[in-house]
Structures are given as C-alpha cells and as structure tokens.
Design a protein around this motif. Sequence first.
Motif, PDB file in Angstrom:
ATOM      1  N   ASP A  33      15.917  70.133  10.039  1.00 54.99           N
ATOM      2  CA  ASP A  33      17.076  69.423  10.593  1.00 54.99           C
ATOM      3  C   ASP A  33      17.240  68.030   9.991  1.00 54.99           C
ATOM      4  O   ASP A  33      17.656  67.100  10.674  1.00 54.99           O
ATOM      5  N   ASP A  71      26.331  64.548  11.413  1.00 50.02           N
ATOM      6  CA  ASP A  71      26.623  65.809  12.089  1.00 50.02           C
ATOM      7  C   ASP A  71      28.091  66.161  11.866  1.00 50.02           C
ATOM      8  O   ASP A  71      28.791  65.517  11.093  1.00 50.02           O
ATOM      9  N   GLU A 113      31.008  72.531  16.987  1.00 53.54           N
ATOM     10  CA  GLU A 113      31.393  71.434  16.113  1.00 53.54           C
ATOM     11  C   GLU A 113      31.959  71.966  14.806  1.00 53.54           C
ATOM     12  O   GLU A 113      31.675  73.106  14.409  1.00 53.54           O
ATOM     13  N   ASN A 116      32.038  71.419  10.842  1.00 53.03           N
ATOM     14  CA  ASN A 116      31.226  70.805   9.788  1.00 53.03           C
ATOM     15  C   ASN A 116      32.054  70.685   8.516  1.00 53.03           C
ATOM     16  O   ASN A 116      32.404  71.681   7.886  1.00 53.03           O
ATOM     17  N   ARG A 125      25.649  71.851   8.567  1.00 54.55           N
ATOM     18  CA  ARG A 125      25.753  70.390   8.580  1.00 54.55           C
ATOM     19  C   ARG A 125      25.478  69.761   7.213  1.00 54.55           C
ATOM     20  O   ARG A 125      25.859  68.617   6.966  1.00 54.55           O
TER      21      ARG A 125
END
Length: 579
Positions: free
Chosen positions: A104, A345, A388, A390, A450
């Motif tokens: 991450d 992000d 979300e 990206n 991301r």
Amino acid sequence: MTDTTCSELIHRVKTHLQLIYPEHDIQSICQNLLHIMQLEENTPSPPNHQNHWSQEDVVVITYGSSVIKEGEKPLHTLHRFFNEHLKGVVNSVHILPFYPYSSDDGFAVMDYSKVNDSLGDWVDIEAISQDFRLMSDLVINHCSSRSIWFENFKQGKSPGTNYFYTATPEDDISQVVRPRTSPLLREVPTPEGTKYVWCTFSHDQVDFDFREIDVLYEFIKIIRLYLDRGVKIFRFDAVAFLWKEPGTPSIHLPQTHELIRLMRTLVEHAVPDAIIITETNVPNHENLSYFGNGNEAHCVYNFSLPPLLVNSLISGSCKHLKRWLMTMPPSQVGTAYFNFIASHDGIGLRPAEGLLDEDELATLVNTISQFGGKISWRSANGINKPYEMNISLFDALQGTYKGPDKYQIDRFICAHAVMLALEGIPGIYLHSLFGTTNDYERVNNTSQNRSINRHQWQADELDAQLDNKYSHHHKVFNRMRKLIKIRTTQPAFHPNAVQFTLQLGEELLGFWRQSQNRKQSIFCIFNMTDKEQTIAMAEINLIDTEEWFDLIADSKVEDLRSTLTLAPYQAVWLTNFRG
C-alpha cells in the motif's frame, strides 16, 4: 496527589483515560504517558483556541520518492527540488509514509521508528523540517503483517502478543463499515491456537487493539519520536476505525474520539504549535464530528470538496457544490478545514453520499472511466458500491460529460483557484503542480488502481519539462505558482476568515471572503462552464466608494456599472485591497 489538587494537565489526561479505560489504574497510566512524552506534572497548558496557521500556509503533499535521481537518495532529491522550485512559494510539505513498509505504498508500516533505507534517513527528514513545516502520517489503525510486532503475535512473544484486535467467526460483524471488499478476519495460527485478526483494509494491514494499554504507550512513544525529529503536523490515518466492537459499525465509536482528544492534550502540551489532522474518508456530517467541541482535531480533511468540485466542472453546474458550501459551518477559532482536491489516493465517493444522487454519481463514475480512470469498490450490506475514482486530477478534468475538449488546463487551474480561495488550509498534491497524467505502467506493475496517480518523476526529465515553455507541465506549474503566491499575501484568504456564498446561478460559482480585521474583501467568481458567461457588476454588490482590482488578471476594475465577462473556466478574485 488528589484530583482536587492536581495540575490541569493531570486532570485532563485522567478525564480522557477514565472515559476510555474505566477498568484500569488511571493514575499509573497517566504518569507513564507523561513520562513518555517528557512532560512534567506542572507543564503549563497552552492557550485555548489558537490558530496555528495563516493565509501563508500551503501544504504540498508528496511521496518521498515522487522525484528521483540516479545515485541519490530520494529524500535528498526531493529536498533540493523543493528548495529550487518551491522555496518562498509554499511553506509546508507532507511527506507520505517514509517508513519501511510491505504494501500500500507505505501504509502497511513495518517499523515506525525508522526511515525507509531506500529513501534516506532521519538526517534527511530533519533537514527538510528545517526549511519547511513538516507534516507526517501517523498510521495508527493498523501496521504491516510483516512487522516484528505481528511476527511476535504469531509466536506468542512480547512486544506484540496482545497488540492486535481479534474476533471469532461467531461474532456479529454484519454491521461493520468497510472501505474494502476483502474478508474482514484473517485466520492466523498462534501457540494458543487459531486466532482471527481484524483487517479493516487488507490482510497485510492488521488492526491494532487499543483496548490494550501497551498499544497506546507504543503510539505515544512514536508521537514523541516524530516531534523530536521535526514533525509539526500529524495526519491521523484511517483514525475513524480505531476502536472496534462486534455488533456495532466499528467506526466513529466514542472511544475513538476520546483517544484523539487524549493525544491532542499530550501533543499540545509538548509542542504547543503542533497540529493534528484527522483523515476520515466518510460522509460529510460524520467527518465534521472530528472537530469535537474545538478540543479534538485541529483540522479535518474536507473530503466532500474533491467529488463535488470535479462534478461541477465536468457537468457545468455548481448547484450541489454551492448548496454544500452554504451548509458548511464556519470553523471555530483554533480549528480549520484542510482543503484538497487531489491526493495519493483517489477521489472518494462516500463523502458525496447525500450530496449527489445515485444517477449523478453513476454519471460521474462513468465519465471518469471514459477519461481513463479506474474505479475501486467497497462492500455495503453485501452489495458492492463505488468507493473511489482512481485517476490523476489533470486527466479527470480533461473534458465534460460531452467528452474531452480544449479547456483541460483552464479547467484544471480553475479547480485550484476555487480551492485556494476557500476557507481553510490548502493541501496541493505534488503532481497537481505539474499536471501529471495517468501512470498506466505503474498500475500494471503494482496491480493497484491507486498507482495511477502515484507517478515517479526522474528529476532531470521533470526539470526539462518545467523549462520547456511549450510543455503543458510548464504552463500548469507557472500558473499554479502564480495563484499560490497571490493567495499567500491576502489577509482575506486566512483559513478562518469569513466566507459567504453568492447566489449567481448554476454556471457561476461565487463566494465572498473578508479579512479578520474587515479591511479586505475578496469576491471570488468562477465560470464553471465551457461557455463564456456574463454578469452585471451590480449583482456582486461591490462598494462603489472603493477601488477594485482583479488579483489574478492584475488589473483594475474601471467601471462598477458595467458587466463582467468570464471566459470558459476563468477565475476572478476581485479585491478592494492588494495584500
């Protein structure tokens, strides 16, 4: 020492602890916390409700390795780039997790006490903190499953054997709010038998158990270390999930809020001008709760701004953005919004819930997909929903619902002109300074959506692009620098200065800012469409006994009875006083 004779610091710390750990020895925990933070019992309390910021504060958000040069440590390269290109333009830098990590891009921390060798060392971090106010992540909800703490957990050894939250398959976890679709519990063999570790995000990100005092002690030690290394602003990552209880949503629980208040008390007594910012990517009303009563976070990320602003610019209507601005409470003295429209992000969609309807969200998601973006999903009551979008912000603003057009740069600059003018502290993603585009190669290499907005620039290539007057990177960078320089000299752009939304229709977004001493007014007007828009100056209600100037165009308004014509996506900052 009795509660009636103890210092204000002791009293405040004990009050927090009694609400979080009522079954524990509060006196002992309090003394241990003060010792870790190097505080005396009689340490004076800082004044309440002070603003540790002004219009001069602009934060650039970056990875330590966003700009690299062969044979040189990335933190050294980054520091040189900031000094050469941004010194005197911005005064603060947020370096995203610079610790050893396993996944991450830094948010699965293996060792909180070290700087990733591939980036540099603490000397590099401290050097940056000497030239720029330094913001750092406190990845407080979870750590890497490859950390020594978790290795010890699996072997039943200390430290770590009691650091991680476990549940059982029989526990009621049906209400738990998740930002991911992966299974919540990870099965782990230990000397005491199989345990099921709580993983809010991924199975490489194992959640801490803050019911255990040892976990609290570890993080207070980390905070003290970061303060000693020059960190002045703390970003509490994913803090909303900190306290867990089966049978509840395990988000925003009272103990989470009280833990933030406890850490704020300790931090502000140790370094009075240090700032805590909570990162809570949730619906707007939930996000605002982290201000508490002016005693919790100093700042909250303004998560609803990115989706609403992007939606306005590609739809040509600012009605939802305007309605949201009108409902946002002014921040109290000592608190502020942290505004951003792009980050490492994606563009979160949960903060748009209740602000955009389902059809509008679907249209927005579809448009971003057509512009080359990726969509990440979450699970809600067994149903997958978009979580979300990206995409690099530059590519997200390449056109409208009708498709790409010739106004990409103007639309992009307009978005930042809005953000820089709004009440709050602006945070600008490094890649937004250059108009960096989608990085599909990085997505392919990492298999992570991301990564599309986490490009690594070669320093020489970036310098060449910024020097090339025909490059869109050069054009964006110079226009961004100009806007930032104007913003930082205007008292009416103080993060806590008055803001009032103007009623100029759907095509024009307008709001009025007034300096705290009431000497300066700035009327901020933005054309949110791909068509020329005209407005009578009389509708703006400029005081006709004063001279007015457009700060961006650097021109005087000659006739207050005339009309104001704005080109597609033009931004105007009209003021009666040039800062």
